[in-house]
Enzyme design. Structure first.
Site, PDB file in Angstrom:
ATOM      1  N   PRO A   2      31.377 -27.531 -27.056  1.00  0.00           N
ATOM      2  CA  PRO A   2      30.009 -26.854 -27.333  1.00  0.00           C
ATOM      3  C   PRO A   2      29.793 -25.557 -26.749  1.00  0.00           C
ATOM      4  CG  PRO A   2      29.845 -29.213 -26.554  1.00  0.00           C
ATOM      5  CD  PRO A   2      31.268 -28.871 -26.261  1.00  0.00           C
ATOM      6  N   GLU A   3      29.377 -24.596 -27.638  1.00  0.00           N
ATOM      7  CA  GLU A   3      28.986 -23.146 -26.960  1.00  0.00           C
ATOM      8  C   GLU A   3      27.429 -23.146 -26.683  1.00  0.00           C
ATOM      9  OE1 GLU A   3      30.996 -20.239 -29.381  1.00  0.00           O
ATOM     10  OE2 GLU A   3      32.262 -21.619 -30.443  1.00  0.00           O
ATOM     11  N   LYS A  52      27.673 -22.581 -20.655  1.00  0.00           N
ATOM     12  CA  LYS A  52      28.136 -24.060 -20.993  1.00  0.00           C
ATOM     13  C   LYS A  52      27.868 -24.992 -20.149  1.00  0.00           C
ATOM     14  CE  LYS A  52      31.873 -21.928 -24.072  1.00  0.00           C
ATOM     15  NZ  LYS A  52      33.167 -21.911 -24.111  1.00  0.00           N
ATOM     16  N   ARG A 319      43.827 -20.545 -27.467  1.00  0.00           N
ATOM     17  CA  ARG A 319      42.803 -20.913 -28.603  1.00  0.00           C
ATOM     18  C   ARG A 319      43.214 -20.247 -29.913  1.00  0.00           C
ATOM     19  NH1 ARG A 319      37.963 -22.840 -26.563  1.00  0.00           N
ATOM     20  NH2 ARG A 319      37.710 -23.630 -28.692  1.00  0.00           N
TER      21      ARG A 319
END
Length: 329
Positions: A2-3, A52, A319
């Site tokens: 989740p951002e 976050k 990533r």
């Protein structure tokens, strides 16, 4: 993972449904039994997100810190008071446009936001809030039986919230909370001041680190994840491999301001909408389909929407990195 927009939305759900109420905490899974006992039976007094991370304060001064990480999620159940944006035809939360809610005669709650009062809330429902937000079938009894490995359950007389799979779930005192916040980079949802912009700009422009890594560093700026990184850099036409110290000051300031802009849209709509110049049918299509709302994210091998060059997929900081090798040369 989740951002920042997701965590801010979750914090707002807690602010609407839990703050000011006595909350009972338990750990159905058992792993957080000691921490739950420290908070059980106290009134929640604050709910806030920093990037976050989320922090829930109780009336005896202790806080619950939660970081969802890659797999964490909250399930809310009961008579939930929610944004009008949560009502959606396709099961996703966030059916608004950036100009305001679609719901006719929406009212504004005390926080200055559209609330479910405009469509008859509170209502009995279940909502999962993480990277993908959705409504799920509401069981017939309240509170519902815990589903899966619930680390902690927060329960009032009308609403429950179950947390599963977090990276962090711990009880902190005020000094410990401040120490965590002090290590975090600025979050434009909390501080949109010139000082916050200056702090971000100064840090980026003295680092030899690639900007694609700096934007993901939560000590540099809070809340940006893989989606927003790719989209911000494309919107600015910045090469993700460019060292921060080589970027012009106005470019770095532009990244900060665009992050504040996109984060605000994400909090309001529940979607990481980065093609924000859409209207009408194009906007509605983008709200329903992720493929229609991003410039480069998950578009590897497809033509750039601007120049036609195929979008490149690489790896940066363990990533996936998406960018246009021509527009961002």
């Amino acid at each position: 993972m989740p951002e920042g927009h997701s965590v801010h939305r979750i914090a707002r759900q807690f602010a609407r449904n839990f703050v000011g109420r006595t909350v009972h905490l338990s750990s159905p899974q058992g792993r957080f039994a000691v921490g739950a006992a420290l908070l059980d039976g106290h009134v929640m007094t604050d709910a806030r997100a920093v990037g976050k991370q989320m922090f829930l304060q109780f009336d005896h001064g202790l806080w619950l810190r939660v970081h969802l990480g890659m797999y964490g999620a909250w399930d809310f159940a009961g008579d939930i008071l929610m944004d009008a944006t949560i009502a959606s035809a396709n099961g996703r939360m966030g059916q608004t446009n950036q100009r305001g809610t679609d719901v006719a005669s929406a009212v504004v709650d005390s926080a200055g936001e559209n609330s479910m009062h405009s469509i008859g809330a509170p209502r009995r429902t279940r909502v999962r809030m993480a990277e993908q937000e959705k409504e799920i079938d509401q069981p017939g009894t309240f509170p519902p039986e815990p589903v899966g490995q619930v680390r902690v359950r927060l329960l009032t007389d009308t609403v429950s919230a179950d947390l599963r799979g977090p990276t962090a779930c711990e009880v902190l005192d005020p000094a410990e909370v401040q120490a965590v916040i002090d290590k975090a980079g600025p979050d434009p949802q909390l501080d949109a001041s010139t000082a916050a912009e200056d702090r971000f700009t100064a840090v980026v422009r003295r680092k030899p680190t690639p900007i694609g890594l700096l934007l993901m560093d939560q000590s540099v700026v809070s809340g940006i994840g893989n989606v927003y990184r790719a989209e911000l850099l494309f919107r600015a036409r910045v090469n993700p491999y460019a060292p921060g110290k080589t970027l012009r000051e106005d470019t770095v300031r532009g990244l900060w301001r665009d992050w504040a802009h996109l984060l605000r849209i994400g909090v309001e709509t529940g979607q990481m909408m980065t093609m924000d110049d859409l209207d009408g049918d194009a906007w509605r299509s983008a709200m329903k389909n992720r493929a229609d709302r991003h410039w480069v994210y998950k578009r590897e091998g497809l033509p750039c929407r601007v120049c036609g060059t195929h979008i490149t997929l690489a790896e940066m900081g363990a990533r996936k990195l998406y960018y246009c090798p021509r527009c961002q040369a």
